[in-house]
Write an enzyme that holds these catalytic residues in place. Sequence first.
Site, PDB file in Angstrom:
ATOM      1  N   ASP A 269     -25.638 -19.399  66.549  1.00  0.00           N
ATOM      2  CA  ASP A 269     -26.113 -20.461  67.438  1.00  0.00           C
ATOM      3  C   ASP A 269     -27.598 -20.280  67.764  1.00  0.00           C
ATOM      4  O   ASP A 269     -28.040 -19.170  68.071  1.00  0.00           O
ATOM      5  CB  ASP A 269     -25.285 -20.407  68.736  1.00  0.00           C
ATOM      6  CG  ASP A 269     -25.680 -21.476  69.716  1.00  0.00           C
ATOM      7  OD1 ASP A 269     -25.557 -22.661  69.380  1.00  0.00           O
ATOM      8  OD2 ASP A 269     -26.126 -21.122  70.831  1.00  0.00           O
ATOM      9  N   GLU A 311     -27.336 -22.226  62.698  1.00  0.00           N
ATOM     10  CA  GLU A 311     -27.581 -23.490  63.406  1.00  0.00           C
ATOM     11  C   GLU A 311     -29.093 -23.666  63.520  1.00  0.00           C
ATOM     12  O   GLU A 311     -29.737 -23.109  64.408  1.00  0.00           O
ATOM     13  CB  GLU A 311     -26.952 -23.494  64.807  1.00  0.00           C
ATOM     14  CG  GLU A 311     -26.959 -24.894  65.394  1.00  0.00           C
ATOM     15  CD  GLU A 311     -27.449 -25.022  66.828  1.00  0.00           C
ATOM     16  OE1 GLU A 311     -27.554 -26.152  67.315  1.00  0.00           O
ATOM     17  OE2 GLU A 311     -27.758 -23.999  67.470  1.00  0.00           O
TER      18      GLU A 311
HETATM   19  C1  GLC Z   1     -26.858 -24.863  70.458  1.00  0.00           C
HETATM   20  C2  GLC Z   1     -25.591 -25.604  70.806  1.00  0.00           C
HETATM   21  C3  GLC Z   1     -25.797 -26.391  72.052  1.00  0.00           C
HETATM   22  C4  GLC Z   1     -26.213 -25.457  73.174  1.00  0.00           C
HETATM   23  C5  GLC Z   1     -27.406 -24.608  72.756  1.00  0.00           C
HETATM   24  C6  GLC Z   1     -27.631 -23.478  73.711  1.00  0.00           C
HETATM   25  O1  GLC Z   1     -27.867 -25.705  70.110  1.00  0.00           O
HETATM   26  O2  GLC Z   1     -25.204 -26.414  69.744  1.00  0.00           O
HETATM   27  O3  GLC Z   1     -24.659 -27.110  72.409  1.00  0.00           O
HETATM   28  O4  GLC Z   1     -26.541 -26.200  74.308  1.00  0.00           O
HETATM   29  O5  GLC Z   1     -27.218 -24.007  71.497  1.00  0.00           O
HETATM   30  O6  GLC Z   1     -26.738 -22.430  73.457  1.00  0.00           O
END
Ligand code: GLC
Length: 625
Positions: A269, A311
């Site tokens: 993430d 991500e």
């Molecule tokens: C990522 C997640 C999102 C979250 C962010 C902070 O982008 O997809 O939902 O708010 O991380 O952890």
Amino acid sequence: MLDGSEMSKKMSKETKVFDDRLSERIDELRWLYIELYENDWMFAELIGQMGVFYGDRGEDLKKLDLYREEHRDWYKKNDKLGMMLYADRFSKNLKGVKRHLSYLAEAGVNVLHLMPFFDTPKGESDGGFAVKDFRKVRSDLGEMEDLSDLTAACHRRDICVCSDFVMNHTSDQHEWALKAKTGDGEYMSRYYFFDNEEITRQYDETVPQVFPSTAPGNFSWVEEVNHFVMTRFHGYQWDLNYHNPRVFNEMVYNLLYLANRGVDIIRLDAVPYIWKELGTDCRNLLQVHTIVRLIRLITEIVCPGVLLLGEVVMEPEQVVPYFGTVEKPECHMLYNVTTMASVWHTVATRDARLLRKQIDTVAELPKEYIFLNYLRCHDDIGWGLDYGFLAQFGIEEAAHKKYLNDYFLGIDGYSNSRGEIYNDDPSTGDARICGTTASFCGIEKAVSEKDEKAISKAIDLDVMLHAFMLMQSGVPVIYSGDEIGQQNDYSYKNDPEKADDSRYLHRGKFRWDLEKKRASGKSVEGRLFGRLRELEKIRNKHKAFLSDADVWTENAANESILCVGRYHDGEKIYGVFNFSENEKTAWFDNGGAYRDLLSRKLVPMKEIKLEGYEFRILMEESLPD
Ligand code: GLC
């Protein structure tokens, strides 16, 4: 039962597997670690712990590792179909998800992305992304044992499980944060603490804000210790300090712990944010790549069956480097974020030229690079498009973003969409959008107006977008509920904990009451579910959908029509998509005979008339010699 000597033989065979993997990678691992941390002692600890996690890894998982090591392309075919869901939204808890695996199997799903299920403080959880304990499941969702049970049940059905690993920050209720709040220097050093406001100001000059309106600022004041702490997301999400090798080691142990619960795909993430340097935008810094490469090497040694999904919601030039190089790979998979945003741009403009260019760009990348293709996810859509390309059509960034948001709000561009704005930033004029696929496609409006013709049209658009998603190489991922056309859920507005975060608009509870209606081929649910299944089966069946197929686009002589070609080992398939609500005609120079894989009719690839939002999947007929 194994006797003593059999047991020791088995152990030495297993140790050999670990040792071989380690010795193959130790030089690079050590080199990178020492370059970053200059700390032999911590490196030795890391290696020792890797051995411990390997030892703790279950027999079944070790077998899977060996199989996947031998079949390195196991995730690169055309047989994967993902679905992402929140356990509580879908079926109350982890046990509930396990009970509903047959539904997922019926939907053709074999990659299950469980949204974060770790312990988070109530009210300050950011949808599960503010983790209080990386080794504890949130109590209402179950226990760690339920996770292991669920992953084992998934494996029995050949379903892989993906889980988020929130590595950039912890909750301010995490044990480390609580200790830091007592002024314990060892724990304060795991975050970015500053007593000097001037430094925070210097960071603010170059670090863009992630949530400019719902959580402005990059720092939060911590009363208990009279310091600022870096919080780039919400004030309760404290950024971890990866300059500290203790943070790296401990987070790796947490990741391996998760892998040993049977998780097959680990979603890193917010990974571009993990390294910070004053004077930079603190995104995508070189050290991030060193860390991802280190994690890749570590998982290849301890649990090589596990994949890393990055991500990286960034512009394309920043996304691709996260694959690493073919010799020194980093992530196994990344999100095809620009294609996703370009799809919605195409819906709003009825002009497929940008999408065509985007498909061509992705098609030029090495075929080892696997993308996750999606239409919607749990987050908002940000309009990261290729504005350099759009400029030639007189499209200007700020005005276009406004148009796109207005389109999906349903207030401009003859739109039938229903959505809501997310995080508008008055200082830059930027804003993002939230809503479900069905609501964006007009199903919500048409159903509420009981307009049968409009319902059919909206379903056609929804199905066409999924057909386009399935046309791409990689792993298509459905957002839970989209398979039955679930609409926006406005109930979040009555919940004070969620009311200011419009992402909850598309995080509604799965509507099992509507799911039941899919039995009827006349219902919205039945029509969507049935048509999507048909398309997924076509994708599974034909080798032209393999990830290493050739992909290209063709000029369809109409701006609203996108034509994507795929070829593999003698099989050629075209997808022809009309992004306009009006009838359009595609013209091709081809002339060959093609079989429409949906209607089974023979179609000459010359002049193809398409109703509004109609599409065709056409396969070249092999003519008798
Ligand atoms: C990522 C997640 C999102 C979250 C962010 C902070 O982008 O997809 O939902 O708010 O991380 O952890």
